[in-house]
Design an enzyme around this catalytic site. Sequence first.
Site, mmCIF file in Angstrom:
data_model
loop_
_atom_site.group_PDB
_atom_site.id
_atom_site.type_symbol
_atom_site.label_atom_id
_atom_site.label_comp_id
_atom_site.label_asym_id
_atom_site.label_seq_id
_atom_site.Cartn_x
_atom_site.Cartn_y
_atom_site.Cartn_z
ATOM 1 N N SER A 1 0.811 -1.213 0.000
ATOM 2 C CA SER A 1 0.000 0.000 0.000
ATOM 3 C C SER A 1 0.846 1.265 0.000
ATOM 4 O O SER A 1 0.308 2.363 -0.027
ATOM 5 C CB SER A 1 -0.921 0.006 1.230
ATOM 6 N N HIS B 1 -2.508 -2.988 -5.829
ATOM 7 C CA HIS B 1 -2.983 -2.658 -4.490
ATOM 8 C C HIS B 1 -4.502 -2.782 -4.435
ATOM 9 O O HIS B 1 -5.231 -1.902 -4.878
ATOM 10 C CB HIS B 1 -2.533 -1.244 -4.109
ATOM 11 N N GLU C 1 -5.482 -0.324 -7.332
ATOM 12 C CA GLU C 1 -4.448 0.614 -7.772
ATOM 13 C C GLU C 1 -3.364 -0.200 -8.475
ATOM 14 O O GLU C 1 -2.852 -1.172 -7.907
ATOM 15 C CB GLU C 1 -3.811 1.314 -6.569
ATOM 16 N N ASN D 1 -3.391 5.984 -0.398
ATOM 17 C CA ASN D 1 -2.803 6.179 0.926
ATOM 18 C C ASN D 1 -2.015 7.475 1.060
ATOM 19 O O ASN D 1 -1.802 7.963 2.168
ATOM 20 C CB ASN D 1 -1.942 4.977 1.301
#
Length: 282
Positions: free
Chosen positions: A118, A139, A151, A189
């Site tokens: 992440s 991700h 992702e 993130n």
Amino acid sequence: MIKKVGVLGAGQMGSGIAQVLAQRETEVYLYDIAEAQLSKARAGIAKNLERQVQKGQLDAAAVDQVLGLIRTTRSLSDLAGCDLAIEAVTEKESLKLEIFRQLDETLKKEAILASNTSSIPITRIAAVTRRPDRVIGMHFMNPVPVMKLVEVIRGLATSEETFQAISHLVTRLDKEMAVSADYPGFIVNRILIPMINEAAFALFEGIATVEDIDKAMKLGTNQPMGPLTLADFIGLDTCLAIMEVLYQGFKDPKYRPCPLLVKMVEAGYLGKKSGRGFYNYA
């Protein structure tokens, strides 16, 4: 075409990834070093599938078929024939790098190696292999069977062929893809974890209570849950690890982890999984 996939790590993310792959008729080898974790993962997948049956989202006859496509193993050599390996272990860089070294030695040379990291740069992970052109970031969001986003992160050396293969797989899994450049935190993130960190600072500085911080963000910005509740769900150790990756990667003080978050992790208050975080789950 990717027909056989190895998933490394039988925690919540790994078992979710294994489930969605098997539900799209993909043979899966779910690897973990702990037999108990593999048993727990298989039971959790079965429970999720039964829940889908009860909601009318899955035919009851398909449950055994999906479970039959998932083989659990504690031997990395069982993944040798896989077309793709997806690493989904703890967000610890040294562990991930060691796993990628082993995967590079074990899997056939044309296999793609993906990380569910992440926050850790894919280029750094790819550099420990002899196939950096076939290393990519995938991700998934938690919980994997529910969340639509994946992702996809291209490392500096990731080839167009590798990117297209993963793009087609994401579509096959009925997910939506967002492509990110290879910088710490990627898209989600890099935005989400600093928000959680700022919520921790708001608590640390006495601006408001845990409940009022979450209420304000939930009702004031139309989020499904407040940032401190979400932090407990993600795991405070994971939130802190990502903040540290951002801080070290950019050397920007705006990514400095909140001292309260650091202290809570040191105390073992990791959120829902430990029974206590910003809220008490005992």
